[in-house]
Write an enzyme that holds these catalytic residues in place. Structure first.
Site, mmCIF file in Angstrom:
data_model
loop_
_atom_site.group_PDB
_atom_site.id
_atom_site.type_symbol
_atom_site.label_atom_id
_atom_site.label_comp_id
_atom_site.label_asym_id
_atom_site.label_seq_id
_atom_site.Cartn_x
_atom_site.Cartn_y
_atom_site.Cartn_z
ATOM 1 N N HIS A 20 2.179 -3.932 12.152
ATOM 2 C CA HIS A 20 1.526 -3.421 10.935
ATOM 3 C C HIS A 20 1.841 -4.351 9.757
ATOM 4 O O HIS A 20 0.957 -4.705 8.971
ATOM 5 C CB HIS A 20 2.044 -1.994 10.681
ATOM 6 N N GLU A 21 3.082 -4.771 9.659
ATOM 7 C CA GLU A 21 3.478 -5.633 8.533
ATOM 8 C C GLU A 21 2.847 -7.023 8.658
ATOM 9 O O GLU A 21 2.394 -7.602 7.671
ATOM 10 C CB GLU A 21 5.009 -5.731 8.451
ATOM 11 N N HIS A 80 -0.634 -6.901 7.357
ATOM 12 C CA HIS A 80 -0.764 -6.983 5.894
ATOM 13 C C HIS A 80 -0.832 -8.452 5.456
ATOM 14 O O HIS A 80 -1.593 -8.807 4.566
ATOM 15 C CB HIS A 80 0.437 -6.331 5.197
ATOM 16 N N GLU A 139 -3.772 0.142 4.082
ATOM 17 C CA GLU A 139 -2.927 0.749 5.120
ATOM 18 C C GLU A 139 -3.706 0.976 6.411
ATOM 19 O O GLU A 139 -3.215 0.701 7.497
ATOM 20 C CB GLU A 139 -2.347 2.077 4.623
HETATM 21 ZN ZN LIG Z 1 1.751 -0.786 5.161
#
Ligand SMILES: [Zn+2]
Length: 263
Positions: free
Chosen positions: A128-129, A132, A189
């Site tokens: 997830h990071e 980003h 997100e």
């Molecule tokens: Zn996040």
């Protein structure tokens, strides 16, 4: 000189108006190299100001997971701007959290290693990071924060010192104090969750574990919300959205060799 500056501004503006890796229209005007420098500077400072865990077994584990995810991310999102190299550090902090900064710098909190039950749950958060970063979310945020100033700064006046440190940190999604993750927008997100799921499946991590991880996070948050959760979307929404994508991720997962970075 003025004409050149104007041309640079227009070209930057046109190339800055692009689509995110999942096809969302957005504006990201800060040159990647500038953003990568900011990420690197912030990471160095964080390592100086916060205790870093130097246990070889722990570092090997997060390194293994990160490497597997990064090479899968490259295959999954070949168009995304990929940092030249990645570095991962484990911070001694009980908050189950992780972050990634432009320039390929990843921080994992020791609390995440305690919460995650297996390598695939760790991969959920790190993936997830990484998403980003690949989706350039920090760039979009900094562009928004700078607003019209960005145009002026880009035509030759752009230096890091002209941007307040808190603006940089907000754009990168980190707080001055480690453990504080600043809110990304819901669109960011969701994008990071879905890209992260694709990336983890392609890297050979079990996609179903993403749902388990967020359930564990929700449980751990108890009465006092964890920073990571408080700044991220409602966990029921997130879990439902991941569940709806897990089957597609599973079909990718079944075509690749399973990852082997045991916890
Ligand atoms: Zn996040």
């Amino acid at each position: 000189m003025r004409t050149l500056a104007f041309t640079v501004l227009i070209v930057t503006f046109l190339t800055g108006c692009q689509e995110s890796p999942t096809g969302r229209n957005r504006l990201a005007l800060v040159p990647d190299a500038v953003l990568a420098d900011m990420g690197q500077d912030s990471f160095e400072k964080m390592k100086q100001q916060n205790p870093v865990i130097k246990r070889p077994d722990v570092n090997r584990l997060v390194q293994c997971i990160t490497e597997a995810l990064v090479s899968a991310a490259q295959a999954e999102y070949p168009e995304a701007p990929m940092p030249q190299s990645w570095e991962v550090a484990v911070f001694d902090n009980s908050t189950p959290n992780a972050f990634a900064l432009p320039g390929g710098k990843i921080g994992v909190h020791s609390g995440l290693l305690q919460l995650a039950e297996n390598q695939s749950q760790m991969a959920t958060v790190i993936g997830h990071e990484i998403a980003h970063v690949l989706a350039d979310h920090g760039n979009e945020r900094l562009t928004q924060q700078l607003g019209l100033q960005a145009g002026m700064l880009l035509v030759g006046l752009f230096t890091e010192s002209e941007i307040a440190e808190d603006q940089i940190q907000q754009a990168l999604g980190i707080g001055a104090q480690l453990g504080i993750t600043l809110p990304f927008s819901r669109a960011h997100e969701e994008e990071a969750d879905l890209m992260g799921l694709d990336i983890m499946a392609r890297a050979g991590f079990e996609p179903e574990q993403s749902v388990r991880l967020w359930q564990n996070m929700a449980k751990a948050s108890g009465a006092q919300p964890l920073e990571f959760l408080s700044t991220h979307p409602n966990h029921d929404t997130r879990i439902a959205s991941l569940k709806s994508q897990v089957a597609a991720a599973r079909s990718v997962f079944e075509t690749v060799p399973p990852a082997s970075c045991q916890i």
